[in-house]
Design an enzyme around this catalytic site. Structure first.
Site, short mmCIF file in Angstrom:
data_model
loop_
_atom_site.label_atom_id
_atom_site.label_comp_id
_atom_site.label_asym_id
_atom_site.label_seq_id
_atom_site.Cartn_x
_atom_site.Cartn_y
_atom_site.Cartn_z
N GLU A 142 -96.31 -28.96 -42.53
CA GLU A 142 -94.92 -28.63 -42.85
C GLU A 142 -94.09 -29.79 -43.39
O GLU A 142 -93.19 -29.58 -44.20
CB GLU A 142 -94.24 -28.08 -41.58
CG GLU A 142 -94.81 -26.77 -41.08
CD GLU A 142 -94.57 -25.63 -42.04
OE1 GLU A 142 -93.43 -25.43 -42.49
OE2 GLU A 142 -95.54 -24.91 -42.36
N SER A 185 -98.09 5.97 15.88
CA SER A 185 -98.27 5.14 17.07
C SER A 185 -98.23 3.65 16.80
O SER A 185 -98.25 2.86 17.74
CB SER A 185 -99.60 5.50 17.74
OG SER A 185 -99.58 6.84 18.18
#
Length: 794
Positions: A81, A452
């Protein structure tokens, strides 16, 4: 006159230019504002050992400071770039000139123009401007690039660029791109891989390997060639990298670790409560309590257990049927697409695949090209109900070469929660059979009757009042007025009565009538308030049916509440997030709020290290907590959880089953870990006759515990030092000092031997509501249990 006209025209033109420039630049931002700029960054979620388990973000971005950026990564982007980045002042005149020359040919060929923009110009455009292609925007870009160069160091500009740029594949910035494309961090990338990333800014979609592989390789090799020209790589290495294939992941992955989807989703909800929407943008680092090894064991145990339950209830048939042809695959995939999501093969079972039954005898083709036959026992299983016929589409997995297992997605669901009882850290949590099929987290969101499994808390309240481990309670018929004004006559699961029994046996055998009598003696209000204080739920109606599990709880809280029986009666806060740091590493949230004494920061002097107070508030006397712990160990040794005794580990726990077998539970623990398992249908329909907690939930718990404790030393439970330990009816029991049974004084005249129970007095100094069996009526032996503790009572 001509000169005046020219001067006037020049003045007007100058004025127009000035006005245009003033309009153009009046609202231009100051480049210095980027000094503290941070792009939108994902939150990253980690397990306690550093394993990445998830991300949350509007943009998938991993912010990497320039100081942590590998040199070669920056060189790849500079080569592609802006090779002169560190020498120009924001605008590369030579680069612009080359671009203009190329644009002459681009115009003739009808190609897109090149801008010749430097990295600095791209930062100015991406962060401060828009993407309009006008002369005005280009002028702004140039001016801003110069301002940026004057305001920020080159390294910071490059850092902004590399962390902000979009590189395709749902990747913002190079850190996310490395992870999404290759499943690696930046410092793990090869030259070939980092050069490919450097090739992407020009057009990510034009160089995606899955669709444009040749172009991607060509562009990657061009980047490597530019790095070679710049002297950043050697020729031999460059040539070798150019010859490499380009292979990326089949899709961007949030994390390599995929077994914690329910956990990660729940962490997101809790993190959002802490930080609102900033959790998606501000780059937080979230350290969780998850143990990846235990989590994988938990997911596998729950899935396997639910599949086992589903298999017990029969083959439901093929999910579609098509003609048997040589080109069946496309039609099969189309048929699968029409299936409801809940019936499709779960992603957590990657070895499942579509199978086509060729003959009712079990000949099958697999969609991966394999073929063979259904395993014999699976074929018999299918034929016992709906059978198989030619053209049936089913799910299969290869067992051995040419032999396939028949697979079926369970309708039943459930959850598993594992918690450290001393800190409340949730080390594993699975909220359902498959997150890919259902996102609903049954561990934290489901409210179900506990049956339970609520009873230990009733016994804890009773033992903290007037009862002791030496107490006897009547297991006989009882009838009372219910909260609805109707007569309520609870029964035991076996529909029998055992008469007077030691309190321990009431919990070990899950006797409903003994539990109700305990609550009746203590008072329903103290019992329900005690259960709330233990953290089981926030409020509880003062109704007697609550003590048999008629209320609703979620597995997350119920499991954590059992911690009080292991840690000495402390109520610890369950949590999934240990710590959160901001993007700069500053701790902004910490679950452990304890303050370490000053000795923590002092130099080590060779003496004892500083000690922190245990976490949590004391809600139950440590001796009482151990009394219940001992009884719950009896559940494993002699009671409804006896199947778990085969594991050979000191452990306790409690089964739970509700009306019509709608929910099955087992919550149990070792000295280091509390684990709760829930099994039930989402619509709360019945699991089927005898599908109790011991049958449906306990095997899942055992599977997980067996693997979780493999290779670990056996650890006994901590026993309170100030308790009085005595043998009662052949069992060692713990007593608070002063509540232990007393021997009767020997009579002056010896009338001979006394029955065993006559040597004890259970009321002692407490004066509590305790019943002692007369010597001539010893308690009858318990009857053989047919099944676990369903409570067909409410």
């Amino acid at each position: 006159m001509a000169g005046v006209a020219v001067m006037t025209a020049v003045a007007i033109a100058g004025f127009a230019v000035a006005v245009y420039a003033a309009w153009l630049f009046h609202d231009m931002p100051d480049g210095s504002e980027l000094a503290d700029f941070h792009p939108v960054t994902s939150a990253r979620v980690f397990a306690w050992d550093g394993t990445l388990i998830g991300e949350y973000g509007q943009e998938r971005r991993i912010y990497v400071p320039y100081s942590r950026m590998p040199t070669r990564v920056t060189q790849a982007f500079l080569a592609a770039e802006d090779r002169n980045f560190f020498t120009h002042n924001g605008v590369d005149v030579s680069g612009v000139s080359r671009a203009m020359a190329k644009n002459v040919f681009n115009l003739l060929r009808g190609k897109r123009f090149e801008g010749g923009s430097t990295i600095t110009q791209q930062v100015a455009k991406n962060l401060l401007l828009n993407n309009e292609r006008t002369v005005g925007r280009k002028l702004k870009e140039v001016i801003l690039a110069r301002r940026l160069e004057n305001s920020l160091p080159k390294e910071q500009i490059l850092e902004l660029y590399l962390n902000d740029i979009y590189l395709g594949y749902r990747s913002y910035g190079v850190g996310a791109a490395a992870f999404n494309y290759f499943g690696k961090s930046l410092d793990e990338l090869s030259l070939s891989e980092l050069a490919f990333l450097g090739a992407l800014p020009k057009g990510p979609e034009n160089y995606r390997p899955s669709t444009h592989k040749a172009a991607a390789i060509a562009r990657r090799n061009w980047v490597i060639g530019e790095m070679l020209k710049a002297g950043w790589v050697g020729r031999a290495e460059a040539e070798a990298a150019m010859k490499e294939d380009l292979v990326i992941q089949d899709k961007p992955r949030r994390a390599k670790y995929q077994d914690a989807d329910y956990f990660v989703s729940e962490v997101e909800l809790r993190a959002k409560r802490l930080f609102n929407d900033a959790i998606y943008t501000d780059g937080y680092y979230v350290k969780t309590t998850l143990d990846p090894k235990l989590q994988t064991m938990a997911r596998e145990a729950l899935m396997t257990g639910l599949e086992t339950y589903d298999r017990r209830h029969g083959w439901r048939g093929a999910w579609s049927n098509i003609p048997v042809t040589d080109t069946w695959e496309g039609e099969a995939e189309a048929a699968e697409d029409k299936l409801p999501e809940s019936r499709r093969a779960p992603s957590e079972r990657p070895n499942w695949q579509i199978g086509l039954i060729e003959k009712s005898s079990g000949a099958v083709r697999a969609i991966d090209g394999g073929h063979g036959s259904i395993r014999g026992d699976d074929l018999a299983w299918a034929q016992a109900t709906r059978g198989l016929k030619a053209g049936d589409l089913v799910y299969v997995s290869e067992d051995t070469k040419g032999v396939y297992r028949l697979r079926q997605v369970p309708k039943v669901n459930g959850s598993l929660v594992a918690v450290d009882p001393y800190s409340g850290r949730i080390v594993a949590m699975v909220g359902g059979y498959s997150y890919s099929l259902s996102k609903f987290n049954r561990a934290t969101m489901a409210q179900r009757q506990p049956g339970s499994s609520i009873k230990p808390f009733v016994y804890a309240v009773a033992l903290s009042k007037d009862f002791t481990p030496a107490s006897l309670v009547d297991d006989g018929p009882i009838s009372m007025m219910g909260g609805d004004g109707k007569q309520w006559s609870p029964e035991n699961y076996e529909h029998d009565y055992l008469g007077m029994q030691p309190i321990r046996r009431g919990l070990e055998l899950s006797r409903n009538l003994m539990t109700v009598r305990l609550a009746q003696k203590v008072g329903i209000k103290p019992v329900t308030q005690g259960i709330v204080n233990f953290g089981v739920l926030d409020k509880m109606p003062n109704e007697m049916s609550m003590v048999l599990g008629a209320g609703e709880v979620n597995p997350y809280r119920l499991t954590n509440a059992y911690s009080i029986f292991v840690n000495g009666g402390r109520k610890v806060k369950p949590h999934l997030i240990d710590e959160v740091q901001d993007r700069n590493g500053k701790v902004v949230y910490k679950a452990d709020e304890r303050v370490c004494p000053s000795a923590c920061t002092a130099d080590f002097d060779g003496l004892e290290s500083p000690r922190l107070q245990p976490q949590g508030d004391v809600v139950l006397d440590p001796i009482t907590a151990y009394e219940v712990n001992s009884m719950l160990q009896g559940v494993i040794q002699r009671g409804t959880g006896a199947a778990a005794r085969s594991l050979g580990i000191p452990m306790g726990g409690k089964t739970g089953t509700t009306n019509d077998y709608r929910s099955a539970w087992f919550v149990g623990y070792t000295a280091e870990l509390v684990v709760g398992v829930f099994v039930g249908f989402d619509d709360n329909s019945s699991l089927g006759n005898h599908e109790t907690g011991a049958v449906a939930a306990l095997p899942i718990w055992m599977d997980f515990m067996k693997n979780a404790n493999a290779g670990k030393p056996i650890r006994q439970f901590n026993k309170p030092k100030d308790a009085v330990y005595m043998s009662v009816r052949g069992m060692e029991e713990a007593f608070k000092p002063g509540t232990e049974p007393k021997y009767n004084a020997a009579p002056e005249s010896d009338d001979g031997p006394k029955p065993y129970l006559d040597t004890w007095t259970d009321d002692g100094d407490n004066g509590g509501p305790v019943t002692v069996v007369p010597a001539e009526e010893p308690p009858p032996p318990p009857k053989k249990r047919q099944a676990e503790d369903a409570t067909p009572l409410y």
